[in-house]
Design a protein around this motif. Sequence first.
Motif, PDB file in Angstrom:
ATOM      1  N   ARG A 198     -56.752 100.169  26.704  1.00 54.67           N
ATOM      2  CA  ARG A 198     -57.146 101.626  27.033  1.00 54.67           C
ATOM      3  C   ARG A 198     -58.784 101.628  27.080  1.00 54.67           C
ATOM      4  O   ARG A 198     -59.262 101.319  26.021  1.00 54.67           O
TER       5      ARG A 198
ATOM      6  N   GLU B 291     -58.222 100.444  22.751  1.00 55.62           N
ATOM      7  CA  GLU B 291     -56.873 100.230  22.045  1.00 55.62           C
ATOM      8  C   GLU B 291     -56.138  99.075  22.998  1.00 55.62           C
ATOM      9  O   GLU B 291     -56.365  99.379  24.128  1.00 55.62           O
ATOM     10  N   ARG B 292     -55.314  98.362  22.268  1.00 53.46           N
ATOM     11  CA  ARG B 292     -54.748  97.132  23.097  1.00 53.46           C
ATOM     12  C   ARG B 292     -53.197  97.166  22.887  1.00 53.46           C
ATOM     13  O   ARG B 292     -52.673  97.622  21.818  1.00 53.46           O
TER      14      ARG B 292
ATOM     15  N   ALA C 236     -51.826 101.261  23.634  1.00 56.23           N
ATOM     16  CA  ALA C 236     -52.473 101.733  24.752  1.00 56.23           C
ATOM     17  C   ALA C 236     -51.852 102.308  25.748  1.00 56.23           C
ATOM     18  O   ALA C 236     -52.380 102.878  26.700  1.00 56.23           O
TER      19      ALA C 236
END
Length: 112
Positions: free
Chosen positions: A101, A106-107, A111
């Motif tokens: 994201r 964020e992963r 995300a």
Amino acid sequence: MTKIEAVIQPSRFDSVKDALREVGVDGMTVSEVRGTGRQRGHTEVYRGNEYTVDLLPKIKLEVVLSDEMVDRAVETIISVTRTGRIGDGKIFLSRIDEVIRIRNDERGVTAL
């Protein structure tokens, strides 16, 4: 994570969108596309001239989901779009290694 790409009839899109929301799919990308397959198109007459329309309008729906949601989403798309006739569409599944994201870095599944 898996990416679902579904190419469907434009007339079925609203039903698919509503059904996917009911099973918990929140985000999707939608494109108006044209394509040809076994349906092969048709001919039309306009002002006395005959034209072959071989690229038919379709909707391409793209969704990236956690692996636990994929089967339910695919079954939902199939159940809403299947008529049993040529031109119902296709579904393509691809593995996604990472999602990021952009807003807050964020992963992974968070995300999505």
